[in-house]
Design a protein around this motif. Structure first.
Motif, PDB file in Angstrom:
ATOM      1  N   LEU A   6       0.837  -1.197   0.000  1.00  0.00           N
ATOM      2  CA  LEU A   6       0.000   0.000   0.000  1.00  0.00           C
ATOM      3  C   LEU A   6       0.874   1.250   0.000  1.00  0.00           C
ATOM      4  N   PRO A   7       0.399   2.362  -0.567  1.00  0.00           N
ATOM      5  CA  PRO A   7       1.174   3.611  -0.545  1.00  0.00           C
ATOM      6  C   PRO A   7       1.374   4.074   0.899  1.00  0.00           C
ATOM      7  N   LYS A   8       2.606   4.413   1.245  1.00  0.00           N
ATOM      8  CA  LYS A   8       2.938   4.753   2.629  1.00  0.00           C
ATOM      9  C   LYS A   8       2.199   5.995   3.123  1.00  0.00           C
ATOM     10  N   ALA A   9       1.932   6.924   2.211  1.00  0.00           N
ATOM     11  CA  ALA A   9       1.318   8.186   2.629  1.00  0.00           C
ATOM     12  C   ALA A   9      -0.181   8.088   2.853  1.00  0.00           C
ATOM     13  N   ALA A  10      -0.781   6.964   2.475  1.00  0.00           N
ATOM     14  CA  ALA A  10      -2.234   6.835   2.560  1.00  0.00           C
ATOM     15  C   ALA A  10      -2.708   6.845   4.005  1.00  0.00           C
ATOM     16  N   GLN A  11      -3.725   7.655   4.273  1.00  0.00           N
ATOM     17  CA  GLN A  11      -4.293   7.766   5.616  1.00  0.00           C
ATOM     18  C   GLN A  11      -5.685   7.161   5.726  1.00  0.00           C
ATOM     19  N   CYS A  12      -6.260   6.817   4.599  1.00  0.00           N
ATOM     20  CA  CYS A  12      -7.616   6.264   4.606  1.00  0.00           C
ATOM     21  C   CYS A  12      -7.828   5.499   3.300  1.00  0.00           C
ATOM     22  N   SER A  13      -8.957   4.826   3.189  1.00  0.00           N
ATOM     23  CA  SER A  13      -9.245   4.045   1.986  1.00  0.00           C
ATOM     24  C   SER A  13      -9.316   4.913   0.739  1.00  0.00           C
ATOM     25  N   ALA A  14      -9.900   6.100   0.858  1.00  0.00           N
ATOM     26  CA  ALA A  14     -10.000   6.989  -0.300  1.00  0.00           C
ATOM     27  C   ALA A  14      -8.617   7.338  -0.843  1.00  0.00           C
ATOM     28  N   ASP A  15      -7.642   7.513   0.043  1.00  0.00           N
ATOM     29  CA  ASP A  15      -6.271   7.788  -0.397  1.00  0.00           C
ATOM     30  C   ASP A  15      -5.707   6.613  -1.185  1.00  0.00           C
ATOM     31  N   ILE A  16      -5.954   5.404  -0.676  1.00  0.00           N
ATOM     32  CA  ILE A  16      -5.447   4.202  -1.353  1.00  0.00           C
ATOM     33  C   ILE A  16      -6.074   4.080  -2.739  1.00  0.00           C
ATOM     34  N   LEU A  17      -7.386   4.238  -2.803  1.00  0.00           N
ATOM     35  CA  LEU A  17      -8.081   4.085  -4.080  1.00  0.00           C
ATOM     36  C   LEU A  17      -7.661   5.166  -5.067  1.00  0.00           C
ATOM     37  N   GLN A  18      -7.443   6.374  -4.568  1.00  0.00           N
ATOM     38  CA  GLN A  18      -6.989   7.446  -5.455  1.00  0.00           C
ATOM     39  C   GLN A  18      -5.622   7.123  -6.036  1.00  0.00           C
ATOM     40  N   PHE A  19      -4.728   6.598  -5.212  1.00  0.00           N
ATOM     41  CA  PHE A  19      -3.390   6.214  -5.691  1.00  0.00           C
ATOM     42  C   PHE A  19      -3.503   5.167  -6.790  1.00  0.00           C
ATOM     43  N   VAL A  20      -4.363   4.175  -6.574  1.00  0.00           N
ATOM     44  CA  VAL A  20      -4.569   3.117  -7.563  1.00  0.00           C
ATOM     45  C   VAL A  20      -5.146   3.695  -8.848  1.00  0.00           C
ATOM     46  N   ALA A  21      -6.171   4.525  -8.705  1.00  0.00           N
ATOM     47  CA  ALA A  21      -6.851   5.067  -9.883  1.00  0.00           C
ATOM     48  C   ALA A  21      -5.912   5.940 -10.713  1.00  0.00           C
ATOM     49  N   GLU A  22      -5.115   6.753 -10.041  1.00  0.00           N
ATOM     50  CA  GLU A  22      -4.194   7.625 -10.777  1.00  0.00           C
ATOM     51  C   GLU A  22      -3.151   6.823 -11.533  1.00  0.00           C
ATOM     52  N   SER A  23      -2.866   5.618 -11.062  1.00  0.00           N
ATOM     53  CA  SER A  23      -1.900   4.762 -11.736  1.00  0.00           C
ATOM     54  C   SER A  23      -2.555   3.935 -12.838  1.00  0.00           C
ATOM     55  N   LYS A  24      -3.620   3.255 -12.499  1.00  0.00           N
ATOM     56  CA  LYS A  24      -4.228   2.303 -13.420  1.00  0.00           C
ATOM     57  C   LYS A  24      -5.155   2.945 -14.449  1.00  0.00           C
ATOM     58  N   LEU A  25      -5.758   4.084 -14.092  1.00  0.00           N
ATOM     59  CA  LEU A  25      -6.717   4.732 -14.986  1.00  0.00           C
ATOM     60  C   LEU A  25      -6.167   6.027 -15.555  1.00  0.00           C
ATOM     61  N   ALA A  26      -4.859   6.115 -15.646  1.00  0.00           N
ATOM     62  CA  ALA A  26      -4.221   7.333 -16.164  1.00  0.00           C
ATOM     63  C   ALA A  26      -4.395   7.443 -17.673  1.00  0.00           C
ATOM     64  N   MET A  27      -4.554   8.674 -18.141  1.00  0.00           N
ATOM     65  CA  MET A  27      -4.544   8.935 -19.584  1.00  0.00           C
ATOM     66  C   MET A  27      -3.124   8.717 -20.109  1.00  0.00           C
TER      67      MET A  27
END
Length: 444
Positions: A329-350
């Motif tokens: 998991l991303p070390k900076a994540a403080q909540c589930s929304a942070d984790i999902l945002q990290f994933v989305a920015e990576s996997k769903l990037a233009m």
């Protein structure tokens, strides 16, 4: 020489900056662009002599004030929470302000001061809100001018991936603020349908989303936007039996996101519950456990809670994001929304060759004498590339055009405004048409 000040040079500002530089040459403007990253400004202006790049910490009052005092008009493309800092200074120094964001309570509380200073704050001047207001008001006023009475108003808008770049099971890629995407729908929704006020909680916003047919694209799904009801007086449609403002997605996205939300993967206050999770698999396992207070695999969850027609679709979506992987998991994540945002920015990037797409559809039902009629008006815009996106075009160009019209005296309104007045929407929509941002209308 007039000076235009732009705060923010992020994703949605790219096409706006292009437009301002083009106009600066023919209108004898000076452009100042202030951002936390000066190199980003220089890259987007291509070191143009028509633009001054300034590095700024927007929270520093002296830096803001110095720039705002130099300006004839200010455009804020900062995150919505930071507009108020700029707005306060614009009131203090008597400067017109444009934003693409919703009017919030802080800005609304400045209304009397804005009026007393005889300046213009033009907000909601982007895509949605923005182009949706302008195009809808044009239709509404034309129907009323013919003696029509509007009974139903539905306005749909979405930022999607263009068909040629659609290559993942979510049928979605990120073309704007990723945090807003993660938390979309979290405020719930309220709208009017068949004379009844409907209130939806976050957990139901993406459930069983209704479908519409969009020309050239087939079926799209919609989910309701926050508070539609508050716009009924704005549109002078207090007596309409149905009034709904929505966001469009491909149907598969809404089906998958419904499970994302209901598993708590967008939670913003679950730090204590996930702090000991090390991998994505740990995180998903913890969330699945909370469903039945017992251990459950993703496959078991899908078997229990997902209609069999969509088993494979949901599994593909979750696996595409790597939610069941042993990656850390991303070390900076403080909540589930942070984790999902990290994933989305990576996997769903233009990707560099990707193109996004903006779609908008207004559906208006009305009566004239004894005749019942329906008119549909739709807009489809595709991006040029991953930088000059359809989102950047449709958010930035209305702001740039409005700034020009204010500076040249075409728009003379003052006070706190959104673009529902003919003085604003008429010339802006006409110029947008010249840039291939044009609606097609059909009476049914």
């Amino acid at each position: 020489m007039k000076t235009l000040l732009l705060f923010g040079a992020g994703k949605s500002a790219t096409v706006l900056i292009d437009y301002l530089l083009q106009q600066a040459q023919s209108n004898d403007w000076k452009i100042i662009i202030a951002d936390a990253d000066k190199n980003q400004v220089l890259a987007k202006t291509n070191n143009s002599p028509l633009a001054e790049a300034v590095q700024i910490d927007i929270t520093k009052g002296e830096q803001r004030a110095e720039l705002i005092q130099k300006a004839d008009i200010v455009i804020s493309m900062m995150p919505p929470a930071l507009h108020f800092l700029v707005a306060q200074d614009c009131v203090t120094y008597g400067k017109n302000l444009l934003t693409a964001s919703y009017v919030d309570d802080q800005i609304r509380n400045l209304k009397s001061e804005i009026e007393n200073r005889n300046i213009l704050f033009l907000c909601e001047m982007g895509l949605d809100p923005g182009i949706d207001h302008m195009s809808a008001m044009k239709m509404i006023n034309e129907i009323k001018a013919k003696g029509g009475t509007i009974t139903s108003f539905k306005s749909h808008c979405g930022g999607l991936i263009a068909p040629a770049s659609d290559n993942n099971p979510w049928h979605y890629k990120i073309s704007w603020n990723p945090r807003n995407i993660i938390l979309a729908g979290s405020a719930g929704a309220v709208y009017k349908e068949n004379r009844e006020i409907i209130e939806e909680e976050y957990q139901t916003v993406f459930e069983n989303c209704e479908l519409i047919s969009f020309p050239g694209l087939g079926q799209l799904a919609w989910y309701p936007n926050r508070d539609s009801i508050s716009y009924m007086p704005t549109y002078n449609l207090e007596n309409a039996e149905t009034f709904i403002r929505t966001t469009l997605r491909y149907p598969a996205f809404c089906r998958g996101w419904d499970y994302i939300v209901n598993l708590g993967l967008t939670d913003t206050e679950d730090h204590d519950n996930i702090m000991d999770c090390e991998t994505y698999a740990d995180w998903l396992e913890r969330k699945l456990y909370l469903v039945e207070d017992s251990e459950m695999s993703l496959e078991e969850y899908v078997d229990l809670y997902v209609h069999e027609d969509f088993h494979q679709e949901i599994l593909s979506q979750f696996n595409f994001l790597g939610l069941n992987s042993n990656n850390k998991l991303p070390k900076a994540a403080q909540c589930s929304a942070d984790i999902l945002q990290f994933v989305a920015e990576s996997k769903l990037a233009m990707q560099p060759d990707d193109k996004d797409m903006i779609v908008m559809l207004h559906e208006i039902e009305y009566t004239i004498e004894s005749s019942k009629l329906k008119v549909e008006s739709w807009l489809r815009v595709e991006g040029t590339d991953s930088l000059r996106t359809a989102m950047a075009k449709t958010v930035g160009l209305p702001l740039g055009i409005a700034a020009k019209l204010i500076l040249n005296g075409t728009i003379t309104l003052t006070g706190l405004q959104i673009p529902t007045a003919k003085e604003i929407y008429d010339p802006v929509l006409k110029e947008l048409e010249l840039m291939d941002i044009k609606f097609t209308e059909k009476v049914i």
